[in-house]
Enzyme design. Structure first.
Site, PDB file in Angstrom:
ATOM      1  N   ARG A  34       0.821  -1.218   0.000  1.00  0.00           N
ATOM      2  CA  ARG A  34       0.000   0.000   0.000  1.00  0.00           C
ATOM      3  C   ARG A  34       0.856   1.269   0.000  1.00  0.00           C
ATOM      4  NH1 ARG A  34      -4.175  -0.867   4.730  1.00  0.00           N
ATOM      5  NH2 ARG A  34      -2.490  -2.201   5.443  1.00  0.00           N
ATOM      6  N   ASN A  41      -7.476  -1.284   1.229  1.00  0.00           N
ATOM      7  CA  ASN A  41      -7.237  -2.713   1.392  1.00  0.00           C
ATOM      8  C   ASN A  41      -8.572  -3.425   1.531  1.00  0.00           C
ATOM      9  OD1 ASN A  41      -6.546  -5.260   2.229  1.00  0.00           O
ATOM     10  ND2 ASN A  41      -5.179  -4.616   3.863  1.00  0.00           N
TER      11      ASN A  41
END
Length: 795
Positions: free
Chosen positions: A20, A38
């Site tokens: 990420r 996510n």
């Protein structure tokens, strides 16, 4: 021109490796706005807005520059007619969504950047801090309770960030940006040193703790150290008395080898062969234990001869956490024993109270931390055969990575419970198989509970509901705890259960690893110690014609009696007596036992031999098969030869006689010995004559004209040759083009090499393991494949 808005779903990614933060910084680099989120096992969702060319540049660089340990299965992109204008780029709170995969990586060894920081006195918060980590390294599988992967769902939740760490977490220029399992000496977990009475010896100052630990190690004490996935017993490896003391305390650890941890490869490079592949693996992020072969028979002064008695190789690993590096910083360049901290056959403790309860009679001191361990996980163990990996224990550094099956499957879930010894369980999720970490021998309640909890945890990570589970699979043995467990699961979920023959499961695991086509057949050689056969006998020396749907037994080793059943495994002289009694008169048997000094290799000497003779005589005239177990096991033949050659007459751990024999054979020359083996056909099945082989070896030993190491080498080559010759003949006869080897005997290098070379020289293709353990740790994977095809046939 209006900015373009695109929705991107990245599937099958591995999180917890800085993915990420990587996406965030890459999007910023191309001046894109929107959000990153996510979505658990469904992957990562991005809504990005910006210039058309910039978005294309982002997508190109996404694959090219992704983090080292990340994996991307698929990228799905759709252009949106978005009315919203995004003014900034943010990372949104994770959502719990279910997909086909598992986005969690294995535990990753400490990275070089963290190593530099732990040694940097100017970085007070990280200097000598054992739990240093970042977005690219540290605990993952062992610490995560559930997905999505965020700190709140890990065992690090108990340690909120301090202001300094929180600043790093939110700084997109920092490599700890959105890292979930890092901390510092102000806010993170810490170690405390205890004595055997659970009284604190040292606390808080890690330097003082480590000085005391090293002092105690140098004085000959044995320590228990809690790490990422459990606890280890550690001691100096250079002192015979210390090693023997540890063996004595472990009680049932008379000869089983200990793994050693070394500060770097240079510590052992003069004494052990280290290939390029072995170095690559031992230094990899996985940091497994790698078996390395000795250059000379005797060890150097840094390693006691009692580390691996009777073996030609020793297992080594490098430090993989901060505490390991710090111990060597204070200890110096000395190998240390680093072995699983448990009582024999009981899973190691993972909470501090259990560690004290288990190890208070084994360890002299305890170095324990206050971070919970979610999943117990051992160190992985492997050896190399000509650049091919032979996994012995698949655990830390590998789990929860999946095995992809080479065909489509629409089954959302299935469970395999494994065999009985040295097993793993496994879960099927569509076209992927997720083996659990190495479990051990499920012959007690503690290890069974470990298996059950590991399967439940894997099911939870995969977000598989009870309704998703379509079938259960087990070994064919009716008495295994794992078989009864599978029956309970089948009844609980009201779904079918399938029992897959042990050696067929070995070959099925080999087939999917080598991407065998769904309609293709192979010839499978399955050689090991024990497996329940379809005829009720104990199999272990088999040649099969195999497809995914069925197998046919083409050939096997001759059935041999096991007078006394499993006692023949622990005491190979009993197995030798069983074959000798089958092939000689009573007087000849007694004479052979006297000449070869086999009497003294029986636990109760002559009394035991006479009892065996009496038992054999009384049962021989009745149906032998109903009264004395029969086996076609390759492992038992190795055991007998090991005993006859006076290499090993007592099995103190699984595979010991065969492993010691391999070491002796590695120094022998098979060309110096005349020895052969033949076979006969019985009801269309080929029976390999091991009786004649053993009788000929007995004659060679009595004549005493050949060196034992040469006989050992010739025996291995002879047995491998007969297996491969029959396999090649059958492959040509059946128009099959691939032959493979699986089972525990596949760990024997010379046996494997002989089979491999003959197959390749014949023009056929040889397939072997590289990702899945050849031993029983790979059985659960094969069970799922067998179960899948049975289920597809039934629906």
């Amino acid at each position: 021109m209006r900015d373009k808005t695109i929705k991107i779903n990245i599937l099958g990614i591995v999180q917890g490796v800085g993915f990420r933060p990587f996406l965030y910084n890459l999007a910023r680099e191309f001046n894109l706005t929107g959000f990153i989120q996510n979505n658990g096992n469904l992957g990562v969702k991005l809504i990005l807005q910006g210039n058309h060319d910039k978005i294309n540049d982002f997508l190109k660089n996404l694959e090219l520059r992704k983090p080292e340990f990340s994996y991307i299965e698929k990228i799905i992109k759709n252009e949106l007619k978005e009315e919203i204008t995004y003014k900034q780029l943010i990372i949104k709170k994770s959502q719990k969504k279910s997909g086909t995969g598992l986005s969690l990586p294995p535990d990753i060894s400490i990275c070089n950047q963290c190593l530099k920081e732990i040694q940097n006195k100017n970085l007070e918060k990280y200097y000598n801090y054992p739990f240093i980590a970042c977005s690219s390294c540290g605990p993952r599988f062992s610490t995560v309770k559930e997905l999505p992967y965020d700190r709140v769902r890990s065992t690090m939740y108990e340690f909120p960030y301090c202001d300094s760490c929180n600043k790093e977490y939110n700084d997109f220029h920092n490599r700890r940006f959105h890292a979930q399992t890092f901390a510092c000496n102000r806010c993170g977990p810490n170690y405390t040193l205890y004595d055997t009475n659970n009284e604190i010896i040292k606390k808080k100052k890690i330097e003082e703790i480590l000085q005391e630990v090293v002092k105690r190690l140098r004085s000959g004490q044995i320590g228990a150290i809690k790490g990422i996935g459990g606890v280890h017993l550690i001691a100096l490896a250079n002192d015979d008395n210390i090693v023997l003391k540890l063996r004595q305390r472990k009680k049932n650890r008379k000869n089983k080898p200990f793994a050693l941890m070394i500060p770097d490869i240079n510590t052992i490079k003069n004494d052990f062969f280290i290939s390029k592949k072995e170095r690559e693996l031992i230094e990899s992020f996985r940091k497994p234990i790698v078996l390395l072969q000795k250059k000379k028979r005797d060890f150097n002064q840094k390693i006691s001869r009692w580390i691996a008695p009777g073996l030609c190789n020793v297992g080594f690993m490098l430090p993989y956490t901060g505490i390991h590096h710090l111990i060597f910083k204070f200890l110096g360049n000395l190998p240390i024993i680093y072995t699983s901290g448990n009582q024999t056959n009981i899973p190691m403790g993972i909470n501090n109270n259990d560690i004290f309860d288990q190890l208070h009679e084994l360890a002299d001191f305890f170095l324990l931390h206050n971070r919970d361990i979610c999943q117990r996980i051992d160190d992985s163990v492997l050896r190399i055969h000509d650049n091919k990996i032979k996994l012995i224990r698949r655990a830390r550094g590998y789990v929860p990575e999946f095995i992809t099956i080479p065909f489509e499957s629409d089954i959302p879930g299935a469970i395999a419970t494994g065999p009985e010894l040295e097993l793993t369980g496994a879960i099927l999720r569509y076209n992927r198989i997720y083996p659990t970490q190495y479990i051990g021998n499920v012959n007690n309640l503690e290890t069974f509970a470990f298996l059950e909890n590991s399967l439940i945890h894997m099911q939870k990570l995969l977000q598989i509901s009870e309704n998703d589970i379509k079938f259960i699979v087990s070994d064919a043995h009716p008495s295994f705890i794992t078989t009864r467990y599978a029956e309970r699961l089948s009844n609980k979920f009201e779904i079918p259960m399938y029992k897959i023959q042990h050696h067929y499961a070995h070959i099925l695991s080999l087939m999917i690893e080598n991407n065998i086509d769904i309609n293709e057949k192979i010839i499978g050689i399955s050689t090991d110690g024990t497996g329940y056969g379809n005829d009720g006998n104990i199999w272990g020396g088999e040649i099969f014609e195999c497809s995914y749907k069925h197998f046919k037994r083409l050939a096997h080793l001759e059935y041999q009696p096991m007078i006394g059943g499993e006692r023949c495994i622990k005491f190979p002289a009993r197995m030798a007596a069983s074959i000798i009694l089958k092939n000689y008169t009573i007087d000849e048997t007694k004479n052979i036992f006297e000449k070869l000094n086999l009497i003294n290799k029986l636990q109760y000497k002559e009394k035991e031999l006479n009892t065996m003779i009496s038992q054999y005589e009384s049962l021989h005239n009745s149906n032998l098969n109903n009264n004395i177990p029969l086996t076609s096991s390759t492992g038992r033949i190795f055991d007998i030869v090991s005993c006859l050659l006076d290499v090993c007459s007592l099995k103190t751990y699984r595979g010991e006689p065969a492993m010691r024999l391999e070491c002796v054979a590695s120094n022998g020359n098979p060309e110096n010995v005349k020895l052969s083996i033949d076979y006969e056909r019985k009801n269309k099945t080929i029976i390999i004559n091991t009786s004649r082989l053993i009788c000929d070896i007995i004659d060679l030993i009595i004549k005493n004209t050949n060196k034992k190491k040469d006989i050992a080498a010739k025996f291995q080559k002879c047995l491998a040759n007969i297996f491969v010759e029959i396999a090649i003949d059958k492959a040509n006869e059946l128009d099959i083009h691939k032959i493979g080897l699986s089972g525990g005997v596949a760990y024997n290098y010379d046996f494997n090499y002989t089979i491999k070379k003959k197959i390749i020289d014949s023009g056929l293709k040889y397939i072997e393991h590289n990702l899945i353990p050849p031993g029983d740790g790979g059985i659960s994977i094969g069970q799922l494949i067998g179960g899948l095809f049975n289920y597809m046939k039934d629906i």
